[in-house]
Structures are given as C-alpha cells and as structure tokens.
Design a protein around this motif. Sequence first.
Motif, PDB file in Angstrom:
ATOM      1  N   HIS A   1      47.009  75.377  99.734  1.00  0.00           N
ATOM      2  CA  HIS A   1      47.554  76.604  99.395  1.00  0.00           C
ATOM      3  C   HIS A   1      46.320  77.229  99.817  1.00  0.00           C
ATOM      4  CE1 HIS A   1      49.572  74.127  96.048  1.00  0.00           C
ATOM      5  NE2 HIS A   1      50.718  75.483  96.227  1.00  0.00           N
ATOM      6  N   VAL A   2      45.250  76.803 100.780  1.00  0.00           N
ATOM      7  CA  VAL A   2      44.336  78.432 100.940  1.00  0.00           C
ATOM      8  C   VAL A   2      44.579  78.718 102.505  1.00  0.00           C
ATOM      9  CG1 VAL A   2      41.846  78.396 101.551  1.00  0.00           C
ATOM     10  CG2 VAL A   2      42.276  77.288  99.167  1.00  0.00           C
TER      11      VAL A   2
ATOM     12  N   ALA B   1      38.094  74.287  97.203  1.00  0.00           N
ATOM     13  CA  ALA B   1      38.109  73.247  96.369  1.00  0.00           C
ATOM     14  C   ALA B   1      37.195  72.526  95.346  1.00  0.00           C
ATOM     15  CB  ALA B   1      38.424  72.406  96.927  1.00  0.00           C
TER      16      ALA B   1
ATOM     17  N   THR C   1      44.184  72.821  95.737  1.00  0.00           N
ATOM     18  CA  THR C   1      43.926  74.397  96.613  1.00  0.00           C
ATOM     19  C   THR C   1      44.591  73.448  97.392  1.00  0.00           C
ATOM     20  OG1 THR C   1      42.034  73.136  96.525  1.00  0.00           O
ATOM     21  CG2 THR C   1      41.818  75.034  95.140  1.00  0.00           C
TER      22      THR C   1
END
Length: 308
Positions: free
Chosen positions: A205-206, A31, A202
């Motif tokens: 999504h990580v 991020a 992010t």
Amino acid sequence: MTPLRLGYLYGLGAYLLWGFFPLYLKLLRPAGPLEILAHRIVWSVLFVALLLAALRNVGFLRALLRRPWALAGILAAAALIAVNWGTYIYGVNSDRVVETALGYFINPLIVVLLGVTVLRERLRPAQWVALGIGASAVAVLTVDYGRLPWLALTLAFSFAGYGLVKKRLGLPAAEGLFVESAVLALPALGYLGWVTAKGDLTFGHVSAGHTALLVLAGAATAIPLLLFAGAANRLPLSSLGTLQYLTPVLQLGCGVLIFHEPMPPARLAGFALVWLALIVFTADAVRTSRRTRQPHQPTSTPTAVPTP
C-alpha cells in the motif's frame, strides 16, 4: 584462496551487513516495528526453505522431531530471537540507534555473566575486572539517560541467552534459522492478518519499492547469518570474537554521523568505559587463546556469538 583468508572475508561480510542494517530498517518505514518483525519472520522461513530445498537438505527435520528436548530448546531460542529482533527494530525506528549499538557492545560481557550464573563457570581475574568496568558503564549511562538503558540491556541479554541456547542445541545456521522462524511464522501470519483486517497494513500500500524491501527482509536476515557460519568454521574464536566489534562500531557511526543522534559528554564517558571493559576482555581472551595452543595447558576462551 586459503580457508583462513576466506574465513576473514566471510566474517567481514557478515559484520559489515549487520553494521549497516539500521540503514535498511529505516527504509521500511512507515511500517511499524511489529509489522516489520512479522515480515522478517515470514520471509526468512520462505527464503531458507528454498535454500534448503536447493541443497536437498530437509532430512534434518525428521531427526529433530525425535529429540523432544531439542524442540523445547528451539521454542526458547525462537522466543529470545523474536524479543531481540523486535527490540532492535523498535530501537532503530524510534531513533535510538546509539542505544542499540550499546547493547551489542556489552553483549560479550553479558555472555560471560551468563557463564557464571547459568553454567557455573569460573572467571579469570581479568574477566571480573571487565565485568566490573561494564557495570560502572551501565551506572554512568543510567545517570545520563535518566533511566536504565533498558533497550540496550534487553538486546544484550536476549541475544546472549539466544547464543547460550543455540550452543546447547548445536544446529547449523540455516537449519536453525529455518526451524526458529517456522515456530514464529504462525503468530507472525496471525498478526499480519489482524493488521490487514484493521486496514493498517503497509505491505502493498506504500510503493512497489517498499513492498520489495519488506520481502527482502528474509534474505537480509539469512545471508549475514550464513556468512557468519562460514567464518566460524574457518577462523579461530579469538579472531571471530575480535571481528564482532565491527558491527556495533558501524551501528554507532550510523547513529551519530548519519542519523545525528545526540552524544553528550556523559554518554560518551559511559561508552568509553564499555570500550575499556572490552579491551580488557579481548586482551585476556587473546592471551588465553595463545596459551591453549601450547601443550598441556587446556584453558577455555569466551565463545563468540553472532550479532543479529
């Protein structure tokens, strides 16, 4: 447990958490700094709102709305703390933890400088000496970096200004953090919406762990501040002011020992001058604090401010 001992425990807890905060911020990558800042603001609002609701302490908002000058002060405080948080996050995640530590080492000197320039306070000779040594340190570090240590100076000036505004407002820690974060929440949400539309968000999504760490940014912001408030209510200012140096010492240790950032001799000399200035500053503050306990000798002492 005595209130004094409890105050020391609260103070140590706050400054230890702030000192190791770079380790937490590093975990928030990939991020970017602005996304981390936006999450820190949004989740701080939610965390403190839940805390205030649990304590049934929401009546302060009605009283605050009847003080237009206080609302203007809150806007100024919110802008300053946003600059401070954003600069700090950028510094840590661009591998400049040592320079961020420098900002919090020189923060007490900037507080004194603002006292002279803004509040028209008169300084004692030892305070002038400390400011002179601090200015020499900035000159040495400018030569070492090949530029002004702008990141450290931005952190120091923004947080000193924030402390000055907060002192004028007189809001308790939790209530102040809630209102300041609430002022910033709309721009933060707008930024997160824009990043989502671009497909660069992010959050979510990580990994599940990364998402949880971003959510916990609110608690990581509020808890040390509340611990600091508990310490400030129980400790003399001289003790609190001395404890505050624990945070930049730990941040410097993180930068040099954990993240292996360079510390060439010229930079070490600049830091040594900063430490010398702080020794002069702190010795004068302690001596003045002792005098205030004697009758008929009312002398002011520098105000200790928390480290974000």
